[in-house]
Design a protein around this motif. Structure first.
Motif, PDB file in Angstrom:
ATOM      1  N   THR A  15       0.864  -1.175   0.000  1.00  0.00           N
ATOM      2  CA  THR A  15       0.000   0.000   0.000  1.00  0.00           C
ATOM      3  C   THR A  15       0.899   1.224   0.000  1.00  0.00           C
ATOM      4  O   THR A  15       1.788   1.346   0.846  1.00  0.00           O
ATOM      5  CB  THR A  15      -0.916   0.011   1.239  1.00  0.00           C
ATOM      6  N   VAL A  16       0.690   2.099  -0.973  1.00  0.00           N
ATOM      7  CA  VAL A  16       1.508   3.305  -1.123  1.00  0.00           C
ATOM      8  C   VAL A  16       0.577   4.509  -1.317  1.00  0.00           C
ATOM      9  O   VAL A  16      -0.558   4.355  -1.759  1.00  0.00           O
ATOM     10  CB  VAL A  16       2.489   3.185  -2.312  1.00  0.00           C
ATOM     11  N   PRO A  17       1.059   5.709  -0.996  1.00  0.00           N
ATOM     12  CA  PRO A  17       0.213   6.896  -1.144  1.00  0.00           C
ATOM     13  C   PRO A  17      -0.185   7.208  -2.581  1.00  0.00           C
ATOM     14  O   PRO A  17      -1.266   7.717  -2.831  1.00  0.00           O
ATOM     15  CB  PRO A  17       1.074   8.036  -0.583  1.00  0.00           C
ATOM     16  N   ASP A  18       0.692   6.894  -3.554  1.00  0.00           N
ATOM     17  CA  ASP A  18       0.418   7.221  -4.957  1.00  0.00           C
ATOM     18  C   ASP A  18       1.022   6.124  -5.838  1.00  0.00           C
ATOM     19  O   ASP A  18       2.210   6.167  -6.176  1.00  0.00           O
ATOM     20  CB  ASP A  18       1.006   8.591  -5.295  1.00  0.00           C
ATOM     21  N   ALA A  19       0.201   5.151  -6.209  1.00  0.00           N
ATOM     22  CA  ALA A  19       0.681   3.991  -6.969  1.00  0.00           C
ATOM     23  C   ALA A  19       1.326   4.403  -8.289  1.00  0.00           C
ATOM     24  O   ALA A  19       2.349   3.845  -8.683  1.00  0.00           O
ATOM     25  CB  ALA A  19      -0.461   3.011  -7.221  1.00  0.00           C
ATOM     26  N   GLN A  20       0.747   5.377  -8.973  1.00  0.00           N
ATOM     27  CA  GLN A  20       1.297   5.814 -10.255  1.00  0.00           C
ATOM     28  C   GLN A  20       2.695   6.397 -10.083  1.00  0.00           C
ATOM     29  O   GLN A  20       3.605   6.105 -10.865  1.00  0.00           O
ATOM     30  CB  GLN A  20       0.382   6.854 -10.905  1.00  0.00           C
ATOM     31  N   LYS A  21       2.887   7.232  -9.068  1.00  0.00           N
ATOM     32  CA  LYS A  21       4.192   7.864  -8.840  1.00  0.00           C
ATOM     33  C   LYS A  21       5.242   6.824  -8.463  1.00  0.00           C
ATOM     34  O   LYS A  21       6.349   6.826  -9.005  1.00  0.00           O
ATOM     35  CB  LYS A  21       4.083   8.925  -7.738  1.00  0.00           C
ATOM     36  N   PHE A 114      23.549  -1.546  -2.259  1.00  0.00           N
ATOM     37  CA  PHE A 114      23.257  -0.283  -1.598  1.00  0.00           C
ATOM     38  C   PHE A 114      21.745  -0.200  -1.411  1.00  0.00           C
ATOM     39  O   PHE A 114      20.991  -1.011  -1.952  1.00  0.00           O
ATOM     40  CB  PHE A 114      23.787   0.924  -2.384  1.00  0.00           C
ATOM     41  N   TYR A 115      21.336   0.750  -0.614  1.00  0.00           N
ATOM     42  CA  TYR A 115      19.924   0.974  -0.342  1.00  0.00           C
ATOM     43  C   TYR A 115      19.562   2.401  -0.729  1.00  0.00           C
ATOM     44  O   TYR A 115      20.424   3.272  -0.800  1.00  0.00           O
ATOM     45  CB  TYR A 115      19.615   0.810   1.148  1.00  0.00           C
ATOM     46  N   PHE A 116      18.276   2.652  -0.938  1.00  0.00           N
ATOM     47  CA  PHE A 116      17.760   4.015  -1.038  1.00  0.00           C
ATOM     48  C   PHE A 116      16.312   4.015  -0.597  1.00  0.00           C
ATOM     49  O   PHE A 116      15.633   2.987  -0.622  1.00  0.00           O
ATOM     50  CB  PHE A 116      17.898   4.582  -2.465  1.00  0.00           C
ATOM     51  N   ASP A 117      15.856   5.172  -0.146  1.00  0.00           N
ATOM     52  CA  ASP A 117      14.453   5.374   0.209  1.00  0.00           C
ATOM     53  C   ASP A 117      13.840   6.293  -0.835  1.00  0.00           C
ATOM     54  O   ASP A 117      14.452   7.311  -1.199  1.00  0.00           O
ATOM     55  CB  ASP A 117      14.312   6.052   1.572  1.00  0.00           C
ATOM     56  N   ASP A 118      12.623   5.952  -1.300  1.00  0.00           N
ATOM     57  CA  ASP A 118      11.951   6.880  -2.208  1.00  0.00           C
ATOM     58  C   ASP A 118      11.329   8.008  -1.391  1.00  0.00           C
ATOM     59  O   ASP A 118      11.446   8.032  -0.156  1.00  0.00           O
ATOM     60  CB  ASP A 118      10.956   6.155  -3.120  1.00  0.00           C
ATOM     61  N   ASP A 119      10.666   8.922  -2.048  1.00  0.00           N
ATOM     62  CA  ASP A 119      10.154  10.088  -1.338  1.00  0.00           C
ATOM     63  C   ASP A 119       8.969   9.788  -0.427  1.00  0.00           C
ATOM     64  O   ASP A 119       8.554  10.636   0.355  1.00  0.00           O
ATOM     65  CB  ASP A 119       9.826  11.231  -2.308  1.00  0.00           C
ATOM     66  N   ASP A 120       8.433   8.561  -0.475  1.00  0.00           N
ATOM     67  CA  ASP A 120       7.379   8.151   0.447  1.00  0.00           C
ATOM     68  C   ASP A 120       7.895   7.261   1.573  1.00  0.00           C
ATOM     69  O   ASP A 120       7.114   6.806   2.403  1.00  0.00           O
ATOM     70  CB  ASP A 120       6.261   7.421  -0.308  1.00  0.00           C
ATOM     71  N   GLY A 121       9.205   6.968   1.574  1.00  0.00           N
ATOM     72  CA  GLY A 121       9.781   6.152   2.624  1.00  0.00           C
ATOM     73  C   GLY A 121       9.915   4.680   2.291  1.00  0.00           C
ATOM     74  O   GLY A 121      10.328   3.888   3.139  1.00  0.00           O
ATOM     75  N   LEU A 122       9.585   4.282   1.064  1.00  0.00           N
ATOM     76  CA  LEU A 122       9.778   2.887   0.660  1.00  0.00           C
ATOM     77  C   LEU A 122      11.282   2.637   0.517  1.00  0.00           C
ATOM     78  O   LEU A 122      11.958   3.314  -0.264  1.00  0.00           O
ATOM     79  CB  LEU A 122       9.070   2.589  -0.664  1.00  0.00           C
ATOM     80  N   GLU A 123      11.792   1.689   1.287  1.00  0.00           N
ATOM     81  CA  GLU A 123      13.220   1.363   1.207  1.00  0.00           C
ATOM     82  C   GLU A 123      13.437   0.249   0.180  1.00  0.00           C
ATOM     83  O   GLU A 123      12.723  -0.750   0.186  1.00  0.00           O
ATOM     84  CB  GLU A 123      13.733   0.900   2.582  1.00  0.00           C
ATOM     85  N   VAL A 124      14.428   0.459  -0.686  1.00  0.00           N
ATOM     86  CA  VAL A 124      14.761  -0.518  -1.723  1.00  0.00           C
ATOM     87  C   VAL A 124      16.229  -0.892  -1.574  1.00  0.00           C
ATOM     88  O   VAL A 124      17.095  -0.015  -1.454  1.00  0.00           O
ATOM     89  CB  VAL A 124      14.507   0.071  -3.130  1.00  0.00           C
ATOM     90  N   GLU A 125      16.514  -2.177  -1.540  1.00  0.00           N
ATOM     91  CA  GLU A 125      17.890  -2.677  -1.581  1.00  0.00           C
ATOM     92  C   GLU A 125      18.184  -3.054  -3.026  1.00  0.00           C
ATOM     93  O   GLU A 125      17.408  -3.775  -3.656  1.00  0.00           O
ATOM     94  CB  GLU A 125      18.077  -3.895  -0.698  1.00  0.00           C
ATOM     95  N   VAL A 126      19.306  -2.575  -3.534  1.00  0.00           N
ATOM     96  CA  VAL A 126      19.743  -2.915  -4.886  1.00  0.00           C
ATOM     97  C   VAL A 126      21.012  -3.747  -4.743  1.00  0.00           C
ATOM     98  O   VAL A 126      21.978  -3.297  -4.121  1.00  0.00           O
ATOM     99  CB  VAL A 126      19.999  -1.653  -5.741  1.00  0.00           C
ATOM    100  N   VAL A 127      21.019  -4.922  -5.315  1.00  0.00           N
ATOM    101  CA  VAL A 127      22.143  -5.832  -5.157  1.00  0.00           C
ATOM    102  C   VAL A 127      22.568  -6.370  -6.514  1.00  0.00           C
ATOM    103  O   VAL A 127      21.754  -6.521  -7.419  1.00  0.00           O
ATOM    104  CB  VAL A 127      21.786  -7.007  -4.193  1.00  0.00           C
ATOM    105  N   SER A 128      23.877  -6.598  -6.647  1.00  0.00           N
ATOM    106  CA  SER A 128      24.403  -7.200  -7.871  1.00  0.00           C
ATOM    107  C   SER A 128      25.323  -8.347  -7.491  1.00  0.00           C
ATOM    108  O   SER A 128      26.157  -8.217  -6.587  1.00  0.00           O
ATOM    109  CB  SER A 128      25.183  -6.166  -8.692  1.00  0.00           C
ATOM    110  N   TYR A 129      25.166  -9.455  -8.191  1.00  0.00           N
ATOM    111  CA  TYR A 129      26.047 -10.619  -8.009  1.00  0.00           C
ATOM    112  C   TYR A 129      26.983 -10.750  -9.196  1.00  0.00           C
ATOM    113  O   TYR A 129      27.684 -11.755  -9.324  1.00  0.00           O
ATOM    114  CB  TYR A 129      25.210 -11.877  -7.832  1.00  0.00           C
TER     115      TYR A 129
END
Length: 130
Positions: A15-21, A114-129
């Motif tokens: 659940t996110v504040p703005d699915a399109q964004k 590395f990680y980043f948070d979007d402007d709504d606070g959703l945290e994403v981990e980006v990983v490469s093997y």
């Protein structure tokens, strides 16, 4: 005698504040596409964004009833979504170009992340093997 079952994670529903964004951010960063979108539960809207194998279902209710809570000590809290990429440096540039701040870089066996948070606070981990 038991046998091995082939499994794979198909989707995660958030659940996110703005699915399109949120969908557009994930498209711009990961090159994903909208697989489907339309009306959802209780007058809400959902966007399925991902690739041919898996996706993130982004649900926005008709009316948001509470503030975002980032409490990793709470049971059943989604801490982050993890995305595997083949070019970590390129994706990090895309993250920066979207205005997000990469953090918590680490090299570990067997990969880098590395990680980043979007402007709504959703945290994403980006990983490469790679």
């Amino acid at each position: 005698m038991s046998h091995q079952i082939r499994t794979g994670l198909e989707h995660v529903n958030l659940t996110v504040p703005d699915a399109q964004k949120t969908a557009q951010n994930l498209i711009d960063i990961f090159g994903w596409r909208i697989r489907w979108q339309g009306p959802a539960l209780n007058g809400g809207h959902v966007v399925h964004v991902g690739d041919e194998d898996s996706y993130v279902a982004l649900y926005t209710p008709k009316e948001i009833t509470g503030a975002v809570s980032i409490n990793k000590a709470r049971a059943l809290h989604l801490n982050h979504i993890g995305v595997v990429v083949d070019d970590l440096d390129d994706v990090e540039k895309r993250v920066i170009n979207k205005g997000f701040r990469p953090n918590n870089h680490d090299n570990y066996e067997p990969g880098r992340r590395f990680y980043f948070d979007d402007d709504d606070g959703l945290e994403v981990e980006v990983v490469s093997y790679a």
